[in-house]
Scaffold this motif. Sequence first.
Motif: not given
Length: 953
Positions: A659-664, A721-727, A739-745, A777-781
């Motif tokens: 969940g949102s604990t991933f936002k850190m 805000f974190f959707y925007e970061m994932g984007y 895939k690029k975003g997931l690789a960075r995460i 995924s950027a918000i922990g989902q």
Amino acid sequence: MFDSFMNWLKDVKKSRLFPISIIFFLLFSILIHQLFVLQIVNGEQYEKESEYRDEKPRELKSTRGNILDRKGKVLAYDELSYSVTIEDTGELETNEEKNRMIYDLIQLIEEHGDKLDTDFPIKLNENNEFEFTVEGNSLLRFKKDVYSLQASDKLSDEQISISAKEMFHYIRSSTEKSSPKFEIDDSYSEQDALKIMSIRYSLYLNRYHRYDPTTVAVNVSDKTVAAIKENSADLPGVEISQETYRVYKDSKYFAQMLGYTGTINAEELAALDSKERKKYTSTDQIGKKGLEKEYESYLHGEKGKETVVVNESKRVVGVKERVEPTAGNDLYLTIDADLQKQCYDILEKEIAGILLSQINNGMDVGSKGTSGADIKIPIYDVYFSLIDNNSIDISTLNDKDATNLEKKVYKKFQQEQKSVLNKLNTTLAHDYNKSNEASGKNMEEYLNYIYSMLIKKEILISDKIDREDKMYLDYADSKISLSKFLQYALSNNWIDLSKLEIGDEFYSTKELYGKLVDYMKELLLTDIEFSKKLYHTLIYNFELSGTDICLLLYDQGVLKYNEADINKLKSGNISAYNFIRDKIKKLEITPAQLALEPCSGSIVVTDPNTGEVRALVSYPGYDNNKLANSVDAKYYSYLESNSSAPMLNRPLQSASAPGSTFKMLTSVVALEEGVVTPTEKILDKHQFTKIDANNGPKCWSGSSHGKIDISDAIQVSCNYFFYEMGYRLSLDNGEYNSKKGLARIRKYAKMFGLDSKSGIELYEYKPNISTEDSVRSAIGQGNNNYTPAEIARYVTTVANRGTCYDLTIVDKVKDLDGNVLLNNKAKVHNQVNIKDSTWDAVHSGTYKVVNGPRSSISSLFSKLNVKVAGKTGTAQESKSKPNHALFVSFAPYEDPEISVSVVIQNGYTSSNAAEVARNVYKYYFKSDSDEKNEKEKEEGVNTPELGTQTYTD
């Protein structure tokens, strides 16, 4: 007179017999002397020497080492006790004699309240059916031993496929030279024969260690000891020995962590290397679960040995050359036992409070089916849960000593059972055409259950069913009846006819179907799960009242007898609804007993500076004393069937989205990859439309958070805000590439240890870093999945600003003399090297989560004498179950001493997890005034302070 004697003597001397008489007299004197020496002077020695037959080595068992917390408080230790042992002395020659003696021994043990301790792979289940207690290689090894084969691959197909019932009868009656020859006649019941068989089989396995007695009962009472000694003449080979048994203090708090011991089985023995195998015999104790298993080599100790002298009858008549055993080493943990216990109690009270806040006196299910945010619990679900989770034992309602109420309830059950079976006669009729769905709601549930029962019992063979077959698809789509489908299954050989015991006779499909229906109805009569469905109907049709359910709790000893409460219930002065709420509030009925949602949770407390775990809490716990040494079969069965899964080590063996604990972490990725600065502000537009203009994901809040920077985004947990970061992390030359975003995460998730287990020295599920949808995924989902311990390692790394440890619960191992054999320290898994400005922004955000002006939980922490930083999180698993509640944190904010991670499965909202953490900090950092005021502990359960907030951050 004297002259006459002298004359006689002269005549004798002249006689030719005189010399012969002297010789006989001397010989007789020598004979008497020799007899005196043999019988009187050296009689005892010669008696012993006449019995000398053989000398045999025998092992002496050692005691296990203790397990202690970091302050030296003992958590597990060995205690002296009496055990009953048996060895084959050869005095009983026939199977009939051996069986009778063993039966008499069993009666003596059980009539004084003790039980057998034998590890036999066949049992009678709750439906009085034979079943194997092992599977896979263990089962093959058992069959190999029974058939006296050298290896499992020598088993024939017939031997491999033999059922538990067939195996029981084979062993019971077999007289083959190549197998156990027990010949247990029909005068013994199946249950008694099984007990006799278990002891005979243990002796059979131990036949190559003839002079090592086989233990058949441990920790027996003084009454059993006295009874066996009084009857020793009739129990050849049976002895009382003084042994040790494992004891666990405050067991429910530590059970999943410590595990338990038990008698080593053939599979465990075979798994040991040749050197270790020599340390064990088939009657030895070994660690079965938890730290007892993982640190077996340290805890086990070294056996002693002695040479025993046995006579012609194979009885031990002396001991020579004794070497005393050496006790095992002591295992010290990093765990603080007092903190562990306090955390457990805090968590249990919070879960009970959540239940109280959601239980209603009606049928309202709230948002169930549409959202996991605000699901309600009807009181009728609570009544049924007491039956469904076996807190009320329906199998005893018709016992001879059942109470009037139990008999009354059972009579209602019989009436319902008869009614439903009569209806099934119609719906299972050969020519019945309605689908399950069209047969009515209750009947649909019954018919669906029958189908699943046939699959489970392998009557309907799942592997044979053609999932592409039109008839199967029609049944799955509720277009045809179960009756039609089963008849079709019969004609296609999807049914195991051997279960119907039809022999070699020929039957038409219609006749076979009739036999199948009769067989199914016989199964339903004894099927516990089907019976529970009938009780569910009785409760929801108001035929079985809540008051009856509450009174059954007293009749069955679930609640301690209370005449005042009973009278209030019977008179109606208290409703069943209020009674249940009162008992939950007092924790006389626990969340674990109800197994509703929520009923479980985890707390992991770490030292961020060392990576040591101070508390590893799994709720609910269990009493591992009832599984150690010998297994309490009834209790084990209760644990296995308990829907709250008390044997699951939840910090390590339950996993969920963070969940949102991933936002850190997302904040770290975004700042380090340069897609945002600490001061940049982004407008929350509520719905994120950059990847899907029409159905883009929305922020949890009903309104916009406005323009916010990254620290404030952490504070208010803004999804947008974190959707925007994932984007932004996924942009590749201006184009969105998930895939690029997931690789960075993933790159940064690995730095924080989220690609591997936490390091704790117990079995743990592997984590999963999301591989789908970088925005979500950027918000922990996405498909992020971590255990509470893995999340705890991540927040520990955040708390100490970059040192990622492999967490540990083991401090050291010491021998009896206090020498340190193992000095364990948490190993550094990775060092996260990122900019100070990144750490500052993330830490500022976590501080604001708890203390900021827009914090949703600041009121919880405002009265603490320490500043806490943290992050809330809510993870949705299903629309028909409440959301998971998460809160990760550390304190003091300026110089962290501990981090606290809380996960409540189905805990509704993150504020509930935050309240648990607040109470942990309140205990850990308590002031003198707090210590004096401990009334709160006695007040019982309260509903969550922040109510039932439904935000899903």
